[in-house]
Structure formats: C-alpha cells, structure tokens
Design a protein around this motif. Structure first.
Motif, PDB file in Angstrom:
ATOM      1  N   MET A  68      37.148  44.194  42.884  1.00 47.45           N
ATOM      2  CA  MET A  68      37.755  43.787  44.148  1.00 47.45           C
ATOM      3  C   MET A  68      38.762  42.665  43.851  1.00 47.45           C
ATOM      4  O   MET A  68      38.800  42.128  42.758  1.00 47.45           O
ATOM      5  CB  MET A  68      36.678  43.305  45.139  1.00 47.45           C
ATOM      6  N   LYS A  69      39.546  42.345  44.887  1.00 41.84           N
ATOM      7  CA  LYS A  69      40.625  41.392  44.636  1.00 41.84           C
ATOM      8  C   LYS A  69      40.340  40.016  45.255  1.00 41.84           C
ATOM      9  O   LYS A  69      39.816  39.922  46.356  1.00 41.84           O
ATOM     10  CB  LYS A  69      41.931  41.936  45.217  1.00 41.84           C
ATOM     11  N   ILE A  70      40.704  38.979  44.509  1.00 42.18           N
ATOM     12  CA  ILE A  70      40.698  37.610  45.020  1.00 42.18           C
ATOM     13  C   ILE A  70      42.125  37.107  44.884  1.00 42.18           C
ATOM     14  O   ILE A  70      42.680  37.117  43.777  1.00 42.18           O
ATOM     15  CB  ILE A  70      39.760  36.692  44.184  1.00 42.18           C
ATOM     16  N   HIS A  71      42.690  36.675  45.997  1.00 44.11           N
ATOM     17  CA  HIS A  71      44.087  36.209  46.007  1.00 44.11           C
ATOM     18  C   HIS A  71      44.999  37.212  45.296  1.00 44.11           C
ATOM     19  O   HIS A  71      45.840  36.838  44.487  1.00 44.11           O
ATOM     20  CB  HIS A  71      44.214  34.827  45.347  1.00 44.11           C
ATOM     21  N   GLY A  72      44.783  38.494  45.561  1.00 39.41           N
ATOM     22  CA  GLY A  72      45.671  39.515  45.022  1.00 39.41           C
ATOM     23  C   GLY A  72      45.387  39.919  43.596  1.00 39.41           C
ATOM     24  O   GLY A  72      46.005  40.840  43.064  1.00 39.41           O
ATOM     25  N   GLN A  73      44.453  39.238  42.929  1.00 35.35           N
ATOM     26  CA  GLN A  73      44.175  39.592  41.531  1.00 35.35           C
ATOM     27  C   GLN A  73      42.837  40.324  41.431  1.00 35.35           C
ATOM     28  O   GLN A  73      41.851  39.906  42.032  1.00 35.35           O
ATOM     29  CB  GLN A  73      44.125  38.316  40.665  1.00 35.35           C
ATOM     30  N   TYR A  74      42.816  41.407  40.645  1.00 34.89           N
ATOM     31  CA  TYR A  74      41.592  42.190  40.495  1.00 34.89           C
ATOM     32  C   TYR A  74      40.579  41.441  39.628  1.00 34.89           C
ATOM     33  O   TYR A  74      40.922  40.924  38.565  1.00 34.89           O
ATOM     34  CB  TYR A  74      41.900  43.559  39.863  1.00 34.89           C
ATOM     35  N   TYR A  75      39.368  41.372  40.093  1.00 34.94           N
ATOM     36  CA  TYR A  75      38.287  40.763  39.330  1.00 34.94           C
ATOM     37  C   TYR A  75      37.063  41.653  39.319  1.00 34.94           C
ATOM     38  O   TYR A  75      36.766  42.332  40.311  1.00 34.94           O
ATOM     39  CB  TYR A  75      37.832  39.436  39.968  1.00 34.94           C
ATOM     40  N   ARG A  76      36.326  41.611  38.220  1.00 36.49           N
ATOM     41  CA  ARG A  76      34.911  41.948  38.243  1.00 36.49           C
ATOM     42  C   ARG A  76      34.165  40.618  38.256  1.00 36.49           C
ATOM     43  O   ARG A  76      34.771  39.561  38.059  1.00 36.49           O
ATOM     44  CB  ARG A  76      34.529  42.759  37.003  1.00 36.49           C
ATOM     45  N   THR A  77      32.855  40.678  38.459  1.00 39.65           N
ATOM     46  CA  THR A  77      32.094  39.435  38.487  1.00 39.65           C
ATOM     47  C   THR A  77      31.724  38.954  37.091  1.00 39.65           C
ATOM     48  O   THR A  77      31.217  37.851  36.925  1.00 39.65           O
ATOM     49  CB  THR A  77      30.795  39.609  39.296  1.00 39.65           C
ATOM     50  N   ILE A  78      31.959  39.816  36.091  1.00 38.48           N
ATOM     51  CA  ILE A  78      31.561  39.473  34.719  1.00 38.48           C
ATOM     52  C   ILE A  78      32.509  40.194  33.771  1.00 38.48           C
ATOM     53  O   ILE A  78      32.837  41.355  33.988  1.00 38.48           O
ATOM     54  CB  ILE A  78      30.072  39.864  34.482  1.00 38.48           C
ATOM     55  N   TRP A  79      32.992  39.479  32.757  1.00 38.35           N
ATOM     56  CA  TRP A  79      33.888  40.109  31.794  1.00 38.35           C
ATOM     57  C   TRP A  79      33.778  39.374  30.458  1.00 38.35           C
ATOM     58  O   TRP A  79      33.291  38.244  30.393  1.00 38.35           O
ATOM     59  CB  TRP A  79      35.335  40.148  32.303  1.00 38.35           C
ATOM     60  N   THR A  80      34.227  40.054  29.409  1.00 40.65           N
ATOM     61  CA  THR A  80      34.096  39.479  28.064  1.00 40.65           C
ATOM     62  C   THR A  80      35.412  38.869  27.628  1.00 40.65           C
ATOM     63  O   THR A  80      36.487  39.272  28.071  1.00 40.65           O
ATOM     64  CB  THR A  80      33.711  40.558  27.030  1.00 40.65           C
ATOM     65  N   ASP A  81      35.307  37.908  26.707  1.00 42.86           N
ATOM     66  CA  ASP A  81      36.475  37.356  26.047  1.00 42.86           C
ATOM     67  C   ASP A  81      36.964  38.348  25.013  1.00 42.86           C
ATOM     68  O   ASP A  81      36.168  39.097  24.450  1.00 42.86           O
ATOM     69  CB  ASP A  81      36.060  36.083  25.289  1.00 42.86           C
ATOM     70  N   ALA A  82      38.263  38.298  24.723  1.00 42.57           N
ATOM     71  CA  ALA A  82      38.801  39.185  23.695  1.00 42.57           C
ATOM     72  C   ALA A  82      38.140  38.904  22.347  1.00 42.57           C
ATOM     73  O   ALA A  82      38.027  39.798  21.504  1.00 42.57           O
ATOM     74  CB  ALA A  82      40.311  39.008  23.596  1.00 42.57           C
TER      75      ALA A  82
END
Ligand code: MRU
Length: 361
Positions: free
Chosen positions: A1-15
């Motif tokens: 879903m989007k927060i302030h126009g940016q797509y987010y998941r609630t959890i993500w990994t660092d590169a």
C-alpha cells in the motif's frame, strides 16, 4: 500500500542481506519512521514492544529473526533455543508458531553451514506468500460487500483493532475486501473501533484507511452496539490471531462484545483470516487458546501528541487503582456469520473449514 504516494510493505530487507527494516508502529500515527533490525535479539524486542504487531506480520518478522539467529549461531542447539526464544515473544497469534515451525522443519535437515541462507530465503518467501494470501482474502471478501449494497446508500462496515496492511505484509486481512470495494467504486464507510488500551484502531486503522482515501470514523469501543441497534452498521469484519479447527476466533480484546452485539441485531459478523492463522490442533478456543496478558501500564497510561507536536505519555488512572490487561478474547464460532479465507468463504464450523481445506480432513 502507499504512504505519501510511495509504495511500502511493512517489512523489507537491506540490499546487503544483513538487516531488515520495519515501520515503527509505536510511532504511528504521529510519525512515520522505519527502523532497522539486525539481530535475533532486536527482532524479539520489536515483537514484544509491538514495534511490529498483527498476527501475519509477527510471523513474517519472527521468520527473519530465526534466520538472523542462524547467522549468529547455526548449531543444532541454537535451532532449538532460537525457536523457543522467538516463540515466547507473543503467545496468542499462531502465525508466529506457524512460521517458526515451517523454518525449523527446513533447518533440521540442513547442515549448520547451509542454515542461515536457507532461512533468510524462506523468510522472504513467507513475506511474498502473505501478500498473495491477503490479496486472495480481499477477492474472497469483496462479494460480501457488493451484496450488502443498497441503491444510493453507502455500505457501513465496522471493524475492530487493526487487521489492515500494517498488521500483515501488504493489503491486510479484514481491510483487504474494504480496499478492493473502495477501489472498485463502491461507496464504503468504516466505523473504526478505537481499540483500547493500545488504540490500534484510532492510531493504525484510521491512519492506513486515511492514507488510502477510504471514508471512516473512529468511535469509542463502546459505541458499536448503539450503532447496530440503530441500523447504522451493514456488516462487521474483523481479523483473528488464532482460529480453531471448529471456527472459534481469537482476536483483539473487545471483539467478542462486538460479535454479541452483531448477533443480537442481525448484523453479519465476518472474520477474515489467512490459513496460517488456523490452529488445527485445537477445537475449543475459550479453553485452549493462551490469552496474552500485557502490562497494566498500557491501561493506566495513554500517549498522544501535544499542540507543539511533541509526544507525551500521561497517567489516566485514580492513584492506587489496579488495572488488568488481557490482550485478546475468543468469539465462539456460533457468533461468526462466515470465515473469509484465502481459499474462499466458509461457515465457521469444522465442516466449513474442512470443505475449504480438505487436506486437513
Ligand atoms: O496486539 P496486536 O495489535 O498484535 O493485535 C492485532 C489484532 O488483534 C488483529 O486484529 C489480528 O492480528 C488480526 S490481523 C491481521
């Protein structure tokens, strides 16, 4: 879903493949902050302090915590010890056990050298699967909202706690059909129970519905019965932290009272759940589900924003009074109109669930 126009998941990994990032849900709705979690210890703390919460997200986060534990020490002894350590963080939501069991079965047959990479990869799959599962719940639940429409009228839906995308990896469970209905142009309005003592409704559900543009109104937890008596609720839909094999559902404290009010007023009461929330080992939720008891301080104190924007925590109790804080309650299956799962909608009965999950028969 989007927060302030940016797509987010609630959890993500660092590169770098070393840390994960989560949204700090203790700061919402006043600040949108993300925090890195870099060790099994910090993951456990994030679950206990509810930086992350919501049954599916707890499971996904714990999976990464288990992977980090394997990076720290991949011995057979730590496969057991890390499982137990993470398992004890939140006792009620069964997705936690589901995710840890899934990983443990895979780790048990691997050599210590293979364990971290395999667990990290599986944790990522669990996140991706959760997104697909929640999308399927949304599609299964959408017709329930479509059929509740009356010409020229808004569909009024009551929900309790936060069973939206913030409780999952994306979409949400109870809120997924609502987002899909809204996106399909159906006029929906959500009554959001504030959900004392931690106010997940007022803080999180209202925040994410607002960010998506879904009309909603926050109500004190005691208001739902009155609204139902006066025909102001077309249907209720809530999430669940553990669902028994016969369809009893355990969810945030106060859910049971809403189900009783819905039953008394002939308002459909739906419960949305991923299959990972079903505990096939138990039938009687009232007797068999361990109910987490949290600190009385969550009842005696409230945190909010002052006019200058700073956050303050205040004591709201009579000095010396005791407080009791059960975090969940169980709604017996007979009060549930239907279960909305990633495999479709079924009766809240053993037969209904087995019809959707014949492999459990
Ligand atoms: O204590 P929490 O905030 O983790 O409780 C969350 C709920 O009760 C949700 O309604 C539940 O996890 C179902 S959500 C997808």
């Amino acid at each position: 879903m989007k927060i302030h126009g940016q797509y987010y998941r609630t959890i993500w990994t660092d590169a770098d493949g070393v840390s994960i990032h989560v949204i700090d849900q203790t700061k919402l709705p006043h600040a949108f902050e993300t925090v890195p979690l870099t060790s099994s210890q910090t993951v456990a703390e994030a679950i206990v302090t509810m930086v992350v919460r919501g049954a599916p997200l707890i499971g996904a986060t714990a999976a990464y915590g288990y992977a980090m534990a394997m990076r720290e020490d991949s011995s057979d002894a730590n496969v057991d010890a890390a499982y137990q350590f993470l398992f004890e963080t939140r006792p009620t939501a069964v997705n936690l056990r589901w995710a840890l069991d899934d990983l443990k079965a895979r780790l048990a047959v691997l050599s210590p050298a293979e364990r971290f990479a395999a667990a990290w990869q599986r944790a990522g799959q669990i996140c991706d699967e959760d997104v697909a599962i929640c999308e399927a719940i949304g599609k299964a639940g959408l017709p329930l909202i479509e059929t509740a429409q009356k010409p020229g009228k808004t569909v009024n839906i009551l929900t309790h706690c936060n069973a939206g995308w913030l409780a999952c990896v994306d979409w949400g469970t109870a809120l997924a059909p609502i987002y899909m209905a809204h996106d399909a142009g159906i006029a929906v309005h959500v009554w959001v129970d504030e959900t004392r003592p931690r106010n997940q409704g007022a803080s999180l559900t209202a925040y994410e519905l607002g960010a998506h543009g879904v009309p909603h109104t926050v109500i004190p937890d005691n208001t739902g019965g009155h609204l139902m008596q006066h025909g102001m609720v077309d249907l209720c839909i809530v999430g669940t932290d553990r669902t028994t094999a016969r369809g009893d559902v355990c969810n945030k404290i106060g859910t049971y009272l809403k189900a009783l009010a819905a039953h008394a007023n002939n308002v459909p009461f739906y419960v949305a759940l991923p299959h990972t929330t079903i505990d096939w080992t138990i039938e009687d939720g009232v007797r068999e589900i361990p109910i987490e008891e949290r600190s009385a301080r969550e009842v005696t104190h409230m945190t909010g924003r002052l006019p200058d924007g700073t956050l303050a925590t205040v004591d709201i109790m009579a000095p010396g009074s005791k407080a009791l804080n059960y975090a969940f309650d169980v709604t017996p299956a007979h009060l549930v109109t239907a279960l909305v799962t990633d495999r479709g909608v079924c009766a809240a009965t053993a037969e209904g669930l087995k019809g959707l999950f014949p492999e459990r028969g």
